[in-house]
Design an enzyme around this catalytic site. Structure first.
Site, PDB file in Angstrom:
ATOM      1  NE  ARG A 264      86.712  39.012  12.529  1.00 44.46           N
ATOM      2  CZ  ARG A 264      86.948  39.757  11.653  1.00 44.46           C
ATOM      3  NH1 ARG A 264      88.305  40.314  11.496  1.00 44.46           N
ATOM      4  NH2 ARG A 264      86.121  40.189  10.612  1.00 44.46           N
TER       5      ARG A 264
ATOM      6  CB  SER B 141      85.657  44.964   8.489  1.00 39.57           C
ATOM      7  OG  SER B 141      86.150  43.546   8.477  1.00 39.57           O
ATOM      8  CG  LEU B 142      89.279  44.208  13.234  1.00 32.15           C
ATOM      9  CD1 LEU B 142      89.480  45.507  13.976  1.00 32.15           C
ATOM     10  CD2 LEU B 142      88.860  43.172  14.454  1.00 32.15           C
TER      11      LEU B 142
ATOM     12  CD  GLN C 220      82.401  41.527  10.518  1.00 31.16           C
ATOM     13  OE1 GLN C 220      83.385  40.705  10.554  1.00 31.16           O
ATOM     14  NE2 GLN C 220      82.214  42.282  11.034  1.00 31.16           N
TER      15      GLN C 220
ATOM     16  CG  HIS D 192      84.447  41.250   4.788  1.00 29.58           C
ATOM     17  ND1 HIS D 192      83.789  40.794   5.940  1.00 29.58           N
ATOM     18  CD2 HIS D 192      85.153  41.995   5.244  1.00 29.58           C
ATOM     19  CE1 HIS D 192      84.201  41.332   6.979  1.00 29.58           C
ATOM     20  NE2 HIS D 192      85.377  42.181   6.598  1.00 29.58           N
TER      21      HIS D 192
ATOM     22  CD  GLN E  95      92.910  43.182   8.450  1.00 26.48           C
ATOM     23  OE1 GLN E  95      91.919  42.331   8.514  1.00 26.48           O
ATOM     24  NE2 GLN E  95      93.852  43.030   8.080  1.00 26.48           N
TER      25      GLN E  95
END
Length: 308
Positions: free
Chosen positions: A115, A90-91, A248, A199, A10
């Site tokens: 998610r 991340s993603l 994560q 996060h 993102q």
């Protein structure tokens, strides 16, 4: 030359972000394939908008997964090599797992949408915030977070590069943190267009739901190591991979250490696979003598693929 392929998360989304790949049919085909899985027209979303819809976490996460997989498929079509390592921010870690063969695209699209929904439902829209702080080191950021909390959550979320750290938590605490960071000498403090504070510990309820869903998703040993954000390590065991994906969600993305891991394991070429140049920009500051390339349009992709 030892290659690592990197996938953005993102923050790299923008309206028209796939226009640079218009001459690669596999790109639109990949979007159409994903849209059929969840009955959402993602191709229309990235080409026509509205931007507000694209920036909603529930849409941004699948869009970035699809974009990364589309570029990966185009890379392979153009003769681009399999890398020695994969990593994702991340993603982007989910995209890396798809590219590595550890997870199917058909499973990943609805999983990532789930998610995102779990993240959004864990923190109602407008309650959470996420901001990039430029020009302060990690110890200073931790001091800022401690001072700005005032009983709310505010934590370092993305350790992106020296001098660029993202904070996340309750929006009011993040806004206090931005002001404090500027007082401490930060060059800039920028509220990011994300509707869920990734996060940080506010994501623990979402992580619990994700763990239940992941337990039902088929996972296999990656075809090449995927360096995961949580542990800065590559796992072969599917259950260990699942655990890293869950953890994560409420722990910081350790991107500085991820790039250092790759170069420390002999990587000499890092290729960002997807629209934009966010990871390439971050990684150039960390990669030493390694070459850093961004596949941000079809010309760049074709040129890079011929070099391996």
């Amino acid at each position: 030359m030892t290659l690592a392929i990197l996938f953005p998360g993102q923050g790299s989304q923008s309206l028209g972000m796939m226009q640079g790949y218009a001459d690669l049919p596999v790109v639109e085909q990949t979007f159409r394939e994903a849209s059929a899985l969840v009955q959402v027209d993602y191709w229309k979303m990235v080409t026509e908008g509205p931007a507000e819809a694209l920036n909603q976490t529930v849409n941004t996460q699948p869009v970035m997964l699809i974009a990364g997989v589309a570029c990966w498929r185009a890379w392979r079509e153009k003769g681009g090599a399999m890398p020695a390592y994969f990593a994702g921010h991340s993603l982007g870690e989910y995209t890396a797992l798809v590219a590595s063969g550890a997870m199917s695209f058909a499973d990943a699209v609805p999983l990532v949408r789930f998610r995102a929904q779990a993240m959004q439902e864990a923190v109602p829209e407008g309650t959470g915030g996420i901001a990039a702080i430029l020009g302060l080191d990690e110890p200073a950021i931790r001091e800022v977070c401690e001072a700005a909390a005032q009983g709310e959550v505010i934590e370092p979320a993305n350790l992106n590069s020296p001098g660029q750290i993202v904070i996340a938590g309750h929006r009011t605490a993040v806004e206090r943190g931005m002001a404090l960071a500027k007082e401490k000498g930060a060059k800039r403090a920028i509220l990011l267009p994300m509707s869920a504070p990734s996060h940080c510990s506010l994501m623990k309820p979402a992580a619990d739901r994700l763990a239940e869903r992941l337990a039902k998703v088929a996972m296999s040993k990656p075809g090449a190591p995927v360096v995961q954000n949580r542990d800065v390590a590559a796992f072969e065991d599917p259950d260990r991979i699942r655990r890293a994906l869950v953890e994560q969600l409420y722990n910081p993305v350790r991107w500085i250490e991820t790039v250092q891991y790759l170069t420390g394991h002999g990587v000499t070429r890092l290729v960002e696979c997807g629209p934009g140049k966010v990871l390439a920009g971050l990684s150039k500051r960390l990669a030493g003598d390694a070459e850093v390339v961004s596949l941000n349009d079809s010309a760049a992709l074709a040129a890079a693929a011929t070099q391996g």
